[in-house]
Design a protein around this motif. Structure first.
Motif, PDB file in Angstrom:
ATOM      1  N   TYR A   1     -44.977 -26.008  67.588  1.00  0.00           N
ATOM      2  CA  TYR A   1     -44.245 -25.178  66.622  1.00  0.00           C
ATOM      3  C   TYR A   1     -43.565 -24.013  67.329  1.00  0.00           C
ATOM      4  O   TYR A   1     -42.378 -23.754  67.138  1.00  0.00           O
ATOM      5  CB  TYR A   1     -45.215 -24.669  65.550  1.00  0.00           C
ATOM      6  CG  TYR A   1     -44.602 -23.642  64.613  1.00  0.00           C
ATOM      7  CD1 TYR A   1     -43.843 -24.051  63.516  1.00  0.00           C
ATOM      8  CD2 TYR A   1     -44.776 -22.275  64.828  1.00  0.00           C
ATOM      9  CE1 TYR A   1     -43.273 -23.124  62.664  1.00  0.00           C
ATOM     10  CE2 TYR A   1     -44.211 -21.337  63.985  1.00  0.00           C
ATOM     11  CZ  TYR A   1     -43.452 -21.767  62.901  1.00  0.00           C
ATOM     12  OH  TYR A   1     -42.882 -20.837  62.062  1.00  0.00           O
ATOM     13  N   LYS A   2     -44.313 -23.342  68.201  1.00  0.00           N
ATOM     14  CA  LYS A   2     -43.758 -22.188  68.937  1.00  0.00           C
ATOM     15  C   LYS A   2     -42.547 -22.596  69.771  1.00  0.00           C
ATOM     16  O   LYS A   2     -41.523 -21.911  69.775  1.00  0.00           O
ATOM     17  CB  LYS A   2     -44.817 -21.607  69.886  1.00  0.00           C
ATOM     18  CG  LYS A   2     -45.766 -20.647  69.222  1.00  0.00           C
ATOM     19  CD  LYS A   2     -46.680 -20.011  70.275  1.00  0.00           C
ATOM     20  CE  LYS A   2     -47.885 -19.390  69.598  1.00  0.00           C
ATOM     21  NZ  LYS A   2     -49.003 -19.195  70.504  1.00  0.00           N
ATOM     22  N   LEU A   3     -42.695 -23.718  70.493  1.00  0.00           N
ATOM     23  CA  LEU A   3     -41.598 -24.142  71.372  1.00  0.00           C
ATOM     24  C   LEU A   3     -40.364 -24.535  70.557  1.00  0.00           C
ATOM     25  O   LEU A   3     -39.236 -24.152  70.900  1.00  0.00           O
ATOM     26  CB  LEU A   3     -42.052 -25.296  72.278  1.00  0.00           C
ATOM     27  CG  LEU A   3     -41.025 -25.818  73.285  1.00  0.00           C
ATOM     28  CD1 LEU A   3     -40.405 -24.703  74.121  1.00  0.00           C
ATOM     29  CD2 LEU A   3     -41.652 -26.848  74.223  1.00  0.00           C
ATOM     30  N   MET A   4     -40.577 -25.268  69.468  1.00  0.00           N
ATOM     31  CA  MET A   4     -39.425 -25.682  68.643  1.00  0.00           C
ATOM     32  C   MET A   4     -38.721 -24.454  68.072  1.00  0.00           C
ATOM     33  O   MET A   4     -37.484 -24.403  68.046  1.00  0.00           O
ATOM     34  CB  MET A   4     -39.900 -26.625  67.528  1.00  0.00           C
ATOM     35  CG  MET A   4     -38.782 -27.404  66.860  1.00  0.00           C
ATOM     36  SD  MET A   4     -37.788 -28.420  68.012  1.00  0.00           S
ATOM     37  CE  MET A   4     -38.261 -30.074  67.543  1.00  0.00           C
ATOM     38  N   GLU A   5     -39.493 -23.473  67.637  1.00  0.00           N
ATOM     39  CA  GLU A   5     -38.891 -22.230  67.122  1.00  0.00           C
ATOM     40  C   GLU A   5     -38.130 -21.513  68.234  1.00  0.00           C
ATOM     41  O   GLU A   5     -37.040 -20.980  68.012  1.00  0.00           O
ATOM     42  CB  GLU A   5     -39.974 -21.314  66.545  1.00  0.00           C
ATOM     43  CG  GLU A   5     -40.589 -21.818  65.248  1.00  0.00           C
ATOM     44  CD  GLU A   5     -39.568 -21.981  64.126  1.00  0.00           C
ATOM     45  OE1 GLU A   5     -38.871 -20.994  63.800  1.00  0.00           O
ATOM     46  OE2 GLU A   5     -39.439 -23.114  63.600  1.00  0.00           O
ATOM     47  N   GLY A   6     -38.706 -21.501  69.441  1.00  0.00           N
ATOM     48  CA  GLY A   6     -38.060 -20.866  70.591  1.00  0.00           C
ATOM     49  C   GLY A   6     -36.730 -21.528  70.919  1.00  0.00           C
ATOM     50  O   GLY A   6     -35.731 -20.855  71.207  1.00  0.00           O
ATOM     51  N   VAL A   7     -36.729 -22.877  70.850  1.00  0.00           N
ATOM     52  CA  VAL A   7     -35.500 -23.628  71.134  1.00  0.00           C
ATOM     53  C   VAL A   7     -34.443 -23.305  70.077  1.00  0.00           C
ATOM     54  O   VAL A   7     -33.284 -23.011  70.390  1.00  0.00           O
ATOM     55  CB  VAL A   7     -35.789 -25.156  71.178  1.00  0.00           C
ATOM     56  CG1 VAL A   7     -34.493 -25.951  71.268  1.00  0.00           C
ATOM     57  CG2 VAL A   7     -36.696 -25.485  72.352  1.00  0.00           C
ATOM     58  N   LYS A   8     -34.867 -23.322  68.808  1.00  0.00           N
ATOM     59  CA  LYS A   8     -33.926 -23.068  67.700  1.00  0.00           C
ATOM     60  C   LYS A   8     -33.336 -21.671  67.796  1.00  0.00           C
ATOM     61  O   LYS A   8     -32.174 -21.440  67.471  1.00  0.00           O
ATOM     62  CB  LYS A   8     -34.647 -23.225  66.348  1.00  0.00           C
ATOM     63  CG  LYS A   8     -34.839 -24.662  65.923  1.00  0.00           C
ATOM     64  CD  LYS A   8     -35.439 -24.682  64.513  1.00  0.00           C
ATOM     65  CE  LYS A   8     -36.026 -26.035  64.174  1.00  0.00           C
ATOM     66  NZ  LYS A   8     -37.003 -25.937  63.060  1.00  0.00           N
ATOM     67  N   ALA A   9     -34.151 -20.710  68.220  1.00  0.00           N
ATOM     68  CA  ALA A   9     -33.706 -19.312  68.283  1.00  0.00           C
ATOM     69  C   ALA A   9     -32.908 -19.016  69.560  1.00  0.00           C
ATOM     70  O   ALA A   9     -32.483 -17.886  69.781  1.00  0.00           O
ATOM     71  CB  ALA A   9     -34.919 -18.386  68.185  1.00  0.00           C
ATOM     72  N   GLY A  10     -32.734 -20.024  70.400  1.00  0.00           N
ATOM     73  CA  GLY A  10     -31.965 -19.825  71.622  1.00  0.00           C
ATOM     74  C   GLY A  10     -32.688 -19.014  72.685  1.00  0.00           C
ATOM     75  O   GLY A  10     -32.064 -18.467  73.597  1.00  0.00           O
ATOM     76  N   LYS A  11     -34.025 -18.959  72.587  1.00  0.00           N
ATOM     77  CA  LYS A  11     -34.798 -18.186  73.578  1.00  0.00           C
ATOM     78  C   LYS A  11     -35.010 -18.951  74.879  1.00  0.00           C
ATOM     79  O   LYS A  11     -35.330 -18.368  75.900  1.00  0.00           O
ATOM     80  CB  LYS A  11     -36.190 -17.867  73.013  1.00  0.00           C
ATOM     81  CG  LYS A  11     -36.211 -16.810  71.930  1.00  0.00           C
ATOM     82  CD  LYS A  11     -37.669 -16.556  71.539  1.00  0.00           C
ATOM     83  CE  LYS A  11     -37.765 -15.760  70.263  1.00  0.00           C
ATOM     84  NZ  LYS A  11     -39.133 -15.802  69.715  1.00  0.00           N
ATOM     85  N   THR A  12     -34.871 -20.282  74.829  1.00  0.00           N
ATOM     86  CA  THR A  12     -35.220 -21.087  76.009  1.00  0.00           C
ATOM     87  C   THR A  12     -34.018 -21.272  76.929  1.00  0.00           C
ATOM     88  O   THR A  12     -32.868 -21.123  76.507  1.00  0.00           O
ATOM     89  CB  THR A  12     -35.743 -22.478  75.579  1.00  0.00           C
ATOM     90  OG1 THR A  12     -34.738 -23.105  74.775  1.00  0.00           O
ATOM     91  CG2 THR A  12     -37.022 -22.358  74.780  1.00  0.00           C
ATOM     92  N   ALA A  13     -34.308 -21.612  78.183  1.00  0.00           N
ATOM     93  CA  ALA A  13     -33.247 -21.712  79.190  1.00  0.00           C
ATOM     94  C   ALA A  13     -32.717 -23.138  79.346  1.00  0.00           C
ATOM     95  O   ALA A  13     -31.601 -23.347  79.818  1.00  0.00           O
ATOM     96  CB  ALA A  13     -33.772 -21.216  80.538  1.00  0.00           C
ATOM     97  N   GLY A  14     -33.524 -24.127  78.970  1.00  0.00           N
ATOM     98  CA  GLY A  14     -33.199 -25.519  79.303  1.00  0.00           C
ATOM     99  C   GLY A  14     -32.252 -26.230  78.360  1.00  0.00           C
ATOM    100  O   GLY A  14     -31.900 -27.380  78.596  1.00  0.00           O
ATOM    101  N   GLY A  15     -31.863 -25.604  77.273  1.00  0.00           N
ATOM    102  CA  GLY A  15     -30.957 -26.268  76.344  1.00  0.00           C
ATOM    103  C   GLY A  15     -31.693 -27.042  75.270  1.00  0.00           C
ATOM    104  O   GLY A  15     -32.916 -27.172  75.310  1.00  0.00           O
ATOM    105  N   SER A  16     -30.921 -27.569  74.323  1.00  0.00           N
ATOM    106  CA  SER A  16     -31.501 -28.129  73.107  1.00  0.00           C
ATOM    107  C   SER A  16     -32.196 -29.486  73.328  1.00  0.00           C
ATOM    108  O   SER A  16     -33.323 -29.688  72.869  1.00  0.00           O
ATOM    109  CB  SER A  16     -30.412 -28.273  72.066  1.00  0.00           C
ATOM    110  OG  SER A  16     -30.886 -28.998  70.973  1.00  0.00           O
ATOM    111  N   LEU A  17     -31.542 -30.427  74.022  1.00  0.00           N
ATOM    112  CA  LEU A  17     -32.113 -31.779  74.127  1.00  0.00           C
ATOM    113  C   LEU A  17     -33.496 -31.758  74.766  1.00  0.00           C
ATOM    114  O   LEU A  17     -34.474 -32.238  74.193  1.00  0.00           O
ATOM    115  CB  LEU A  17     -31.181 -32.697  74.940  1.00  0.00           C
ATOM    116  CG  LEU A  17     -31.736 -34.105  75.138  1.00  0.00           C
ATOM    117  CD1 LEU A  17     -31.594 -34.942  73.877  1.00  0.00           C
ATOM    118  CD2 LEU A  17     -31.077 -34.814  76.307  1.00  0.00           C
ATOM    119  N   ILE A  18     -33.588 -31.147  75.935  1.00  0.00           N
ATOM    120  CA  ILE A  18     -34.877 -31.156  76.625  1.00  0.00           C
ATOM    121  C   ILE A  18     -35.885 -30.271  75.890  1.00  0.00           C
ATOM    122  O   ILE A  18     -37.088 -30.563  75.868  1.00  0.00           O
ATOM    123  CB  ILE A  18     -34.727 -30.765  78.113  1.00  0.00           C
ATOM    124  CG1 ILE A  18     -35.956 -31.245  78.898  1.00  0.00           C
ATOM    125  CG2 ILE A  18     -34.535 -29.279  78.305  1.00  0.00           C
ATOM    126  CD1 ILE A  18     -35.659 -31.643  80.300  1.00  0.00           C
ATOM    127  N   GLY A  19     -35.393 -29.236  75.230  1.00  0.00           N
ATOM    128  CA  GLY A  19     -36.273 -28.359  74.458  1.00  0.00           C
ATOM    129  C   GLY A  19     -36.930 -29.094  73.299  1.00  0.00           C
ATOM    130  O   GLY A  19     -38.146 -29.005  73.087  1.00  0.00           O
TER     131      GLY A  19
END
Lengths: 219, 281
Positions: B72-90
């Motif tokens: 849940y945390k990671l998916m929210e992080g991806v949606k919020a644009g907090k992650t560096a790796g982009g959407s697909l791999i996120g």
């Protein structure tokens, strides 16, 4: 091992050996008992004794004793289900000599007065191996459709079984026979290429020489 | 049956999924037809999908409480644009966590090839379907391709952490997933084998060191690492990079490495992460 052992089994987690295998051991015990379990004494050896709580091995064995399959979501709540159905159980660690690290001993008592004692190991990937049946050394996995026949060691017992299977046009894939003493308790384990009909099981059970006939299927 | 990737490629003539179906039909006690086999594979896919959804719950916790809620945390992080790796791999990483955490929480999963490595194939397949619109039938074929490589690995090396370390579980799953990705993206059988080799060689030597002997730490997090390796391994093969070592030899090397691992690093819960002081309290 086949392709569906690689993509599968569909199971309740977290561990194929500690959860799915444990559930199968419970289930095979219930099948060998041949009736609903009223009370079970469960003994965990080795790695099972150390991690049964975190892996849910206790819930898995109890679920199996209640007849749940390895994919049944009620596994998680099997202790509650046991209370509801009036199945009593005890769980204790045990130290066995020269046993596989994932071994369970179950002493099960049935609602109709039957009793069975099974020692089995979870040997990886959810596969199991039954080592002792009622304190007698045996060896079967139940991976294929397997007929387990407990009988007295008498001349012709094996011939009778193979004859009846032949009449039903059923092929025996493998067969092993175990026995205590000459003329004493014996067990036959027959792996079959197809599933026998109820009619055949009823005729086998009617034979004087056979004390107990169990079909192990889809563990 | 000769268990080698070489003979798989020779027999398959480009169609690994068809050979995999044939193998299974010869060995299955219950299924009598390809339709019955495919019905099981569709059920597999549906269980994978459900486990990816269930594992995404915010309040999910394992029996001992070591993991849960991270997908849940990671998916929210991806949606919020907090992650560096982009959407697909996120999204793929979040799904790998979700299925692995669903497993740790005694949810229903598909062992692929094992329960400890159950997050990798569903994460890869379901996210690629979301991204590129593959049909369920295509995903089922991809599962057969993955299964064919997994079967060769199981016979030549091992898929058990207790026997071969985590390379045998997450490593095998990454190799299988890499081959499946190549299939979905339209690569040929030789490229699928190369992708499998690349993934396996990247995870060679990975130890099995579960904290307190449970399928939680580091297992659920390694499912995430394995998807990124599967994806990049497949991308190399799809771009025409040929693996210098044949797949069968990489698999044999995996067996040798597994045999050389001390028992403290083969699912005994003693060495590696399991031996870290803060994990031994």
């Amino acid at each position: 091992m086949n392709l569906f052992d690689i993509i599968g089994p569909i199971m309740i987690g977290p561990s194929s050996s500690h959860t799915a295998g444990a559930a199968r051991i419970g289930r095979v015990t219930r099948m060998l008992l041949g009736e609903e379990v009223k009370k079970a004494e469960i003994y965990f050896h080795g790695s099972f004794a150390k991690t049964w709580e975190g892996h849910g091995a206790d819930r898995a064995v109890i679920g199996g004793l209640l007849g749940l399959s390895v994919a049944d979501e009620r596994m998680r709540l099997s202790r509650e289900l046991a209370a509801e159905k009036g199945m009593a159980y005890t769980i204790e660690p045990i130290q066995l000599r020269e046993a596989h690290p994932n071994t369970v001993i179950i002493n099960a008592f049935g609602a109709g007065g039957k009793q069975v004692k099974v020692q089995a190991a979870s040997v990886g990937g959810g596969s199991i191996f039954v080592q002792y049946l009622n304190d007698m050394e045996v060896g079967f996995s139940g991976e294929r459709t397997t007929l387990i026949i407990q009988h007295r060691d008498t001349p012709g017992a094996i011939a009778q079984v193979s004859q009846m299977l032949a009449w039903a046009r059923m092929n025996i894939a493998t067969m092993r026979v175990f026995r205590e003493d000459k003329g004493g308790r014996a067990v036959m384990a027959l792996e079959l290429d197809s599933v026998p009909e109820d009619k055949l099981l009823t005729s086998l059970r009617a034979m004087d020489a056979f004390e107990n006939v169990t079909l192990l299927e889809k563990l | 049956m000769d268990h080698s990737v070489k003979s798989l490629l020779e027999q398959a003539g480009g169609n690994i999924a068809a050979i995999a179906r044939q193998w299974q039909l010869q060995n299955d006690v219950h299924a009598q037809s390809v339709e019955e086999l495919d019905a099981y594979m569709h059920e597999v896919l549906s269980v994978m999908r459900d486990s990816a959804v269930k594992g995404m719950e915010k309040d999910l916790r394992s029996v001992r409480g070591l993991t849960g809620g991270n997908a849940y945390k990671l998916m929210e992080g991806v949606k919020a644009g907090k992650t560096a790796g982009g959407s697909l791999i996120g999204r793929m990483a979040a799904r790998a966590l979700a299925v692995a955490e669903c497993n740790a929480a005694m949810g229903r999963i598909v062992a692929a090839p094992t329960a400890g490595a159950c997050g990798i194939l569903p994460a890869v397949l379901l996210t690629l379907q979301e991204e590129y619109g593959y049909t369920d039938d295509q995903l089922v074929n991809a599962l057969y391709v993955a299964g064919a490589f997994g079967l060769v690995i199981a016979h030549r090396a091992s898929i058990s952490g207790a026997q071969g370390g985590c390379q045998a579980e997450c490593g095998s799953a990454a190799g299988m997933a890499a081959a499946a990705i190549v299939y979905l993206k339209g690569g040929d059988a030789a490229q699928a084998a190369d992708a499998c080799s690349f993934a396996l060689m990247n995870l060679l030597g990975l130890v099995c060191d579960p904290v307190k002997g449970l399928v939680e730490v580091p297992c659920v997090f390694r499912n995430v690492g394995a998807i990124s390796i599967a994806l990049t391994a497949a991308d190399m093969a799809l771009s025409g990079i040929v693996c210098p070592i044949p797949c069968d030899e990489v698999i044999d090397a995996m067996r040798q490495v597994g045999d050389a691992l001390p028992s403290s690093l083969r699912e005994t819960g003693e060495g590696g992460c399991a031996g870290c002081p803060s994990m031994c309290k």
